[in-house]
Write an enzyme that holds these catalytic residues in place. Structure first.
Site, short mmCIF file in Angstrom:
data_model
loop_
_atom_site.label_atom_id
_atom_site.label_comp_id
_atom_site.label_asym_id
_atom_site.label_seq_id
_atom_site.Cartn_x
_atom_site.Cartn_y
_atom_site.Cartn_z
N GLY B 42 0.53 -1.20 0.04
CA GLY B 42 -0.39 -0.02 -0.20
C GLY B 42 0.89 1.29 -0.08
O GLY B 42 2.10 1.36 -0.64
N GLY B 45 4.01 0.31 2.30
CA GLY B 45 4.93 -0.42 2.07
C GLY B 45 5.49 -0.01 0.18
O GLY B 45 6.64 -0.11 -0.07
N HIS B 266 -15.53 5.42 12.24
CA HIS B 266 -15.76 7.06 10.93
C HIS B 266 -17.12 7.71 11.23
O HIS B 266 -18.35 6.66 11.29
CB HIS B 266 -15.75 6.28 9.50
N ARG B 330 -13.43 12.87 14.22
CA ARG B 330 -14.32 12.26 13.79
C ARG B 330 -15.25 11.27 15.01
O ARG B 330 -15.75 11.51 14.94
CB ARG B 330 -13.54 10.95 12.98
N HIS B 401 -13.71 2.08 11.34
CA HIS B 401 -12.61 2.53 10.20
C HIS B 401 -11.46 2.86 10.16
O HIS B 401 -10.41 1.83 9.14
CB HIS B 401 -12.64 4.07 9.48
N GLU B 425 -0.76 2.34 9.13
CA GLU B 425 -1.17 1.70 9.85
C GLU B 425 -1.37 0.81 10.57
O GLU B 425 -1.82 0.50 11.59
CB GLU B 425 -2.65 1.88 8.79
N ARG B 435 -8.09 9.42 15.11
CA ARG B 435 -6.97 10.25 14.27
C ARG B 435 -7.34 11.36 12.78
O ARG B 435 -8.81 10.96 12.60
CB ARG B 435 -6.86 8.67 12.89
N LEU B 441 -2.92 9.24 5.27
CA LEU B 441 -2.14 8.86 3.56
C LEU B 441 -0.76 9.77 4.17
O LEU B 441 -0.24 9.28 3.19
CB LEU B 441 -2.94 9.57 2.31
#
Lengths: 250, 637
Positions: B42, B45, B266, B330, B401, B425, B435, B441
């Protein structure tokens, strides 16, 4: 809803496959197509039969893992919809649904509805990138990009690599996939230095992988879940020709 | 054992620069002598694999997908934060740092968070250089929007598909290195164990998901970038394949697991519609920029939304948090939504939903502006619910989430096992107990592009150039254990499918370890999890063989690990006698229902050490110090 499913079962790449008929009941119109298959698989497990293998992951239409040939159409009857975003309300009670894997030489079957799409990675590997090492980039706003170019690049970059374009093409051509990446990078100033070499390398890689030629029938555009325009193929052809005739292509 | 986070000395602004200078370097000619394994492709990685290969290391990259481009980072919709202050609205590295520490309810390390804010600026530069088509203004400059929990516009985005574009950038950078021969790719491979020799990570054992082949891979260092474990709840916004197996195997080999109970719920997901539901779909938090959240004022008001007059609507977020309104973080939004639904004011067929209404925004801005901003999300919503959000408000409800917990890492992203790193993550760092939107990201890419390339050299430089091979008996033994475990799943003569048991686990987790937790509920959950686990090993049914693609077998391994991790999550939640961020204990709240922290006793990172299957894990505490952002009650009023 009650449905009859005819599903392609194939133990592996070396064994012949066949359509097997299953009936399923109690399907809710709110289920996604893959949830319907989940329910079928639960029933099969309880009967002691191996579940049908199919790929999916995000189930939000973006990862590109899923992709089934449903009643002769890639990703089923709706346009601009990945299989995971197709819901059973698109079918009627009593329907017979034929479910097959992508069929293309470039995508050999692994098992049941799962095919090997690693050819796409090898095409990207051949040049579908901008050569920039980590840590040496100028300030982001130092590269001005017209909004129209950024938007057009984005439209092309929206490709999820599912392979529907190949699956639906009578020649199993990968042109829309390749065109989308070539177009994305050709629209941007960062993509210019490698522009010619990129298109030559990617097209060569596409041919190596055994994908067929494009005859511009437009089927790929019709079935693309991200509605990627066939105009990118026109652009790819132009890019390719210009690269071929250019002395700079090295 | 004392947890040493290796936080550099000096003022917070200089820590990372000073640290980089002090880290040992590997001579460019020697880099090719080192092999590095990266598990997961991802954002964290793929960016790590690309960057390390560019430096000259030999990289082997593994993913269980058919292609590295499928990693779940691809599904992130909203955007990525960076303290560029392009909008001239008062943003700065310091403000991003401050917002993140506060947003995480003071349960993150200040030094890590500052570094993240500092690096955020470089990430955008890097991605733009790679050709990521971010949204632009007509003048050709980058556009920004505001995003959950922030009062400045610092979020960069590519329509509603930012994660996809960033991932493709990192993936392409990685594939360029494949072409150059510096990265070897292993798709359709799942890591099933970590190999530790003389206390250090030296390799992994994988299963080829197509052929079933169990094989060892040796390296000088192993990087895990395997994402979050939210699927322990069965229903979550995570992709179906997201799992905890790699980090759980690492935990069992000695890596500490930190803050497992910190789960982000979320607020804006499409509500559950039926018992067949396989996953939940997120509606980007970006929607709260223009959408207004409301429910009827009256309990049990079942009228359709367009028949509920304005003065009978409760815009509860705007009412309770006038300064932030619909943009509160959130955890705050999710809890408020649960609260109004628990009061019986929820909407839709199940009553477990609230409206997210765009009528005002459409009136103010025109439909085409809303279409331009959120078109693909609206389309996705309509596909799933068969309702058109341009005409009738969306229905949303919170869902699991993101997991802020994960493997404990020091400032260098190294776990408690030397040579084993955790990125993105799957580590615990940077987000604390909650978060902020558009920060995931940012962290994944900061770890991969800009942190690990520096810090890993320090470890490798101290190793010497001895080749690592899979000859060591530790590899044989780990392979053997993986084989036995695989055979064991197939041999259980049970009746229930893996999914059924997973669903049952998920229900317990959601009910007792979800948005509101109590000591009693958690104790109950621990008992239930043990029962379900016992039933799994006695009564699961896995058909087929281990030498072909067998999705039930893959799931069985993952669910077996979830069944152990679930207990650790509940144990951790039970021990933390406070409310903070995503961890809300009903016993600890302020008079007006906000989370009540206990900084005197719980301002620490809980790091759990595995002691054996029959032993309770041992808790280690890393105390957290707040020198720059003063501890205070969070308020968004």
């Amino acid at each position: 809803m009650n449905l009859t499913l005819k599903i392609w079962r194939q133990p592996n790449a070396h064994t012949r496959g066949q359509l097997v008929t299953y009936s399923i009941s109690g399907v809710s119109p709110d289920m996604s197509f893959l949830e319907m298959l989940d329910v079928l698989n639960q029933q099969l497990i309880h009967k002691g039969e191996e579940p049908v293998a199919f790929l999916s992951d995000c189930r939000e239409g973006i990862c590109g893992s899923c992709g089934l040939f449903i009643n002769g159409r890639a990703h089923g009857p709706l346009s601009g919809t990945a299989t995971c975003q197709l819901h059973m309300r698109a079918f009627k009670d009593g329907d017979t649904i034929v479910i097959e894997p992508w069929r293309a030489k470039g995508f050999p079957v692994i098992r049941d509805l799962v095919v090997d799409r690693s050819a796409f990675d090898r095409i990207i590997q051949a040049g579908g990138y901008i050569s920039v090492n980590t840590g040496s980039a100028p300030d982001a706003n130092a590269i001005l990009i017209p909004k129209s170019a950024a938007d057009a690049a984005f439209d092309a970059a929206a490709c999820i690599g599912c392979g529907a374009c190949v699956a639906t093409c009578k020649n199993a051509s990968a042109m829309l996939f390749v065109a989308a990446k070539v177009s994305h990078l050709a629209y941007l100033p960062q993509g210019q230095p490698e522009r010619r070499r990129r298109v030559l390398n990617m097209v060569a890689a596409m041919d190596r992988e055994g994908f067929g030629s494009c005859t511009l029938t437009g089927a790929c555009e019709v079935e693309c879940p991200k509605k990627i325009s066939i105009s990118h193929i026109v652009r790819l052809n132009r890019e390719y020709l210009s690269a071929v005739v250019s002395d700079e292509a090295d | 054992m004392i947890l040493d986070a290796k936080i550099p000395d000096g003022p917070i602004q200089d820590k990372w620069s000073n640290h980089k200078f002090r880290l040992k370097l590997v001579n460019p000619a020697n880099k090719r002598k080192f092999n590095i394994i990266v598990v997961g492709t991802g954002l964290a990685g793929a960016s790590a694999a690309a960057s390390l290969a560019e430096l000259g290391y030999n990289v082997q990259a593994f993913c269980f997908h058919d292609s590295p481009r499928r990693a779940h980072s691809i599904a992130a919709q909203g955007g990525i934060n960076a303290a560029k202050n392009y909008q001239n609205d008062g943003d700065s590295v310091w403000r991003l740092f401050y917002d993140t520490v506060k947003g995480g309810d003071y349960r993150a390390r200040e030094a890590n968070v500052y570094r993240l804010a500092e690096l955020s600026v470089n990430i955008i530069d890097q991605c733009v250089a790679q050709g990521v088509p971010f949204a632009r203004e007509y003048g050709g400059l980058l556009e920004n929007r505001s995003f959950g929990g922030a009062q400045v516009s610092r979020t960069f985005y590519a329509r509603g598909q930012t994660g996809q574009q960033l991932l493709l950038g990192a993936y392409q950078a990685m594939l360029r290195q494949v072409e150059l021969g510096r990265v070897t790719l292993f798709p359709f491979h799942e890591m099933l164990d970590l190999v530790v020799i003389d206390g250090a990570a030296k390799g992994i054992v994988t299963r080829n998901l197509i052929t079933g082949e169990i094989r060892s891979h040796a390296a000088h260092a192993v990087l895990l970038a395997t994402g979050g474990y939210g699927n322990v709840y069965y229903l979550s916004t995570n992709a179906k394949g997201s799992n905890a197996t790699a980090i759980w195997r690492a935990y069992k080999r000695g890596a500490f697991f930190a803050n497992p109970c910190f789960t982000q719920i979320h607020p804006t997901c499409i509500p559950v519609s039926g018992h067949y539901q396989s996953k939940l779909t997120l509606m980007s938090e970006g929607l709260r920029n223009d959408g207004r959240v409301w429910v009827p004022k009256q309990v049990g008001d079942k009228r359709p939304p367009d028949q509920i007059p304005e003065d009978e609507r409760d815009y509860f977020l705007e009412r309770k948090y006038p300064a932030f309104g619909n943009l509160v973080p959130r955890d705050v939004a999710a809890r408020s939504i649960k609260e109004v639904c628990d009061e019986g004011r929820g909407v839709g067929p199940t009553g477990m939903a609230v409206y997210l209404d765009f009528a005002d925004a459409i009136k103010r801005l025109g439909r085409h502006v809303i279409e331009e901003r959120y078109g693909n999300l609206f389309e996705m919503y309509e596909r799933i619910t068969n309702e058109n959000p341009y005409h009738t408000p969306m229905r949303i409800y919170p869902a699991v989430h993101y997991t802020m917990g994960g493997l404990w890492v020091d400032y260098n992203l190294m776990t408690t096992i030397p040579g084993l790193y955790a990125l993105g993550e799957c580590n615990f760092s940077d987000h604390g107990a909650n978060r902020l939107g558009a920060s995931a990201l940012m962290q994944g890419l900061a770890d991969g592009y800009f942190i690990i390339p520096y810090t890993i050299g320090d470890y490798l430089a101290g190793l010497g150039f001895e080749k690592v091979t899979t000859d060591h008996p530790a590899f044989r033994q780990a392979e053997q254990e993986v084989h036995e475990r695989t055979k064991k799943f197939l041999a259980i003569p049970g009746k229930r499918s893996v999914d059924e048991i997973h669903r049952e686990l998920g229900r317990v987790m959601w009910d007792y370890v979800g948005m509101a937790r109590s000591a009693e509920g958690l104790r109950n959950a621990i008992d239930r999890i043990r029962e379900i686990r016992e039933e799994f090993w006695r009564n699961v049914r896995v058909l087929g063989r281990d030498d072909h693609l067998n999705e039930s077998l893959e799931k069985a391994g993952r669910v077996a690990d979830f069944l152990e991790l679930a207990e650790l999550i509940a144990v951790d939640a039970l021990l933390r006698n406070e409310s903070c961020g995503g961890h809300f204990r009903v016993e600890y709240q302020t008079p007006d229902g906000e989370a009540l922290r206990d900084d005197e006793h719980y301002a620490y990172v809980a790091a759990w050490q595995y002691q054996g299957d029959d032993q309770p894990p041992q808790l280690h505490k890393e105390p957290l110090h707040f020198e720059y952002v003063k501890l205070s009650q969070r308020s968004y009023k």
